[in-house]
Design an enzyme around this catalytic site. Structure first.
Site, short mmCIF file in Angstrom:
data_model
loop_
_atom_site.label_atom_id
_atom_site.label_comp_id
_atom_site.label_asym_id
_atom_site.label_seq_id
_atom_site.Cartn_x
_atom_site.Cartn_y
_atom_site.Cartn_z
N CYS A 138 10.56 -63.54 -31.44
CA CYS A 138 10.35 -62.73 -32.71
C CYS A 138 11.01 -63.73 -33.84
O CYS A 138 12.37 -63.52 -33.97
CB CYS A 138 11.18 -61.34 -32.72
N CYS A 141 12.99 -61.64 -36.51
CA CYS A 141 14.32 -61.17 -36.06
C CYS A 141 15.36 -62.41 -35.88
O CYS A 141 16.46 -62.10 -36.31
CB CYS A 141 14.30 -60.42 -34.51
N ASP A 142 14.98 -63.56 -35.45
CA ASP A 142 16.01 -64.62 -35.10
C ASP A 142 15.98 -65.79 -35.55
O ASP A 142 16.87 -66.75 -35.61
CB ASP A 142 15.77 -64.63 -33.46
#
Ligand code: NDP
Length: 320
Positions: A138, A141-142
């Site tokens: 992701c 997200c990261d």
């Protein structure tokens, strides 16, 4: 074979942000929800490290801790959270029938499906070893953790193209590993990739191994599938964007799905094609796939279930 039968007003299947949010709302509406968590209580977020983009956590929080908070909040209002796996359903008549762990049958006036989706992985041991330590499925997200660094992303669909351009804004360089000599992504997305100077697309290339120092990712070993030539590319982050599989196998034949298996809902709602069955979170969303959007649709599912039950009580027909 099923032996015991228990009746519930609201059954929630799945325990990610969508399921728990549905549980919080359903419990507060006095629907006495019963939740079956599935085999991975907390869902996909329990496999991530830091979550920095969920509102309300100014200092960030780990995925497992956040899901613990979700569970506690759902239980605080009386949700009955149970560890168990829904093995089959029968939506042919009301109340709906759901079998848990192949032995227990539950009948339910409403069913909220929040079984999520599972990211596809390449299946390399090194990918598993460094998952959360440089390997991620992701970018949204990261990606932030790799600000100013070099990363690689594997995949050639719309997700990979979108995530590569997202990463390019944060990272110094993005290597995009495409296994064929062309993209699967739409022309518009490919155009965006091609016009981003710090993305280097490497065609006919497969990932052989993710390299690391025992703690973090340090590179990726790739092989050209035309020539067999191997190359080590130094990167700090490795993103996998080769698609997701919605967890909907048990609903096949009962609920309308798209070609990939995502549940179809009536636009702007969580209603499925079956009365009293609602779908929320990634199981019905191949596009946004964020914890906060899943939580939002979990709230919608509980409100839809509550309104459906209220309408039934007053004998008003709700058409999905
Ligand atoms: P897709 O299934 O469309 O694409 C998966 C990609 O991963 C393909 O390019 C495939 O390669 C590649 N791949 C699969 N397995 C491997 C492997 N083992 N090694 C290397 N590469 C691999 O998934 P997406 O998640 O990209 O998209 C899912 C759906 O969501 C699509 O319908 C897409 O259009 C949609 N979507 C739309 C967006 C938008 O409109 N902005 C954004 C994101 C998704 P190959 O091509 O060789 O098979």
């Amino acid at each position: 074979m099923s032996q015991e039968v228990e009746h519930v007003e609201c059954l929630i299947i799945g325990s990610g942000p969508a399921g728990y949010t549905a549980a919080i709302y359903a419990a507060r509406a006095d629907l006495k929800p019963v939740m079956y968590t599935g085999m991975e209580p907390g869902g996909q977020l329990t496999q991530t490290t830091e979550v920095d983009n969920f509102p309300g956590y100014p200092n960030g929080i780990t995925g497992p801790e956040m899901m613990e908070d979700f569970r506690k909040q759902a239980e605080r209002f009386g949700t009955d959270v149970r560890f168990g796996y829904v093995s089959s359903v029968d939506f042919s008549s009301l109340p709906h029938k759901v079998v848990v762990d192949d032995i227990k049958t539950i009948t339910a006036d409403t069913v909220i499906i929040s079984t999520g989706a599972t990211a596809k992985w390449l299946g390399l041991p090194s990918e598993q070893k460094y998952n959360g330590f440089g390997v991620s499925a992701c970018a949204v997200c990261d990606g932030f953790f790799f600000k100013g660094q070099d990363v690689a992303i594997v995949g050639a669909g719309d997700t990979a193209a979108e995530e590569a351009t997202y990463l390019a804004k944060l990272c110094k360089k993005v290597y995009m590993l495409v296994r064929r000599d062309e993209f699967r992504a739409s022309k518009a997305m490919v155009h965006r990739v091609m016009n981003t100077p710090n993305i280097e697309v490497i065609y006919n290339t497969e990932t052989k191994e993710i390299l690391g120092n025992g703690k973090n990712v340090t590179g990726v070993k790739v092989v050209n599938n035309q020539t067999g030539a191997e190359t080590d590319i130094p990167v700090e982050g490795f993103f996998v964007a080769i698609g997701h599989k919605p967890n909907t196998d048990i609903f096949k034949g009962w609920l309308d799905m798209d070609d990939t298996g995502y549940l179809k809902t009536v636009p702007g709602s969580t209603l499925t094609n079956v009365e009293g069955v609602f779908a929320s979170g990634d199981v019905q969303d191949s596009y946004y796939r964020q914890a906060v959007t899943a939580a939002g649709s979990g709230c919608m599912a509980a409100l839809d279930a509550e309104r459906y039950l209220a309408a039934k009580e007053h004998d008003v027909k709700v058409v999905s």
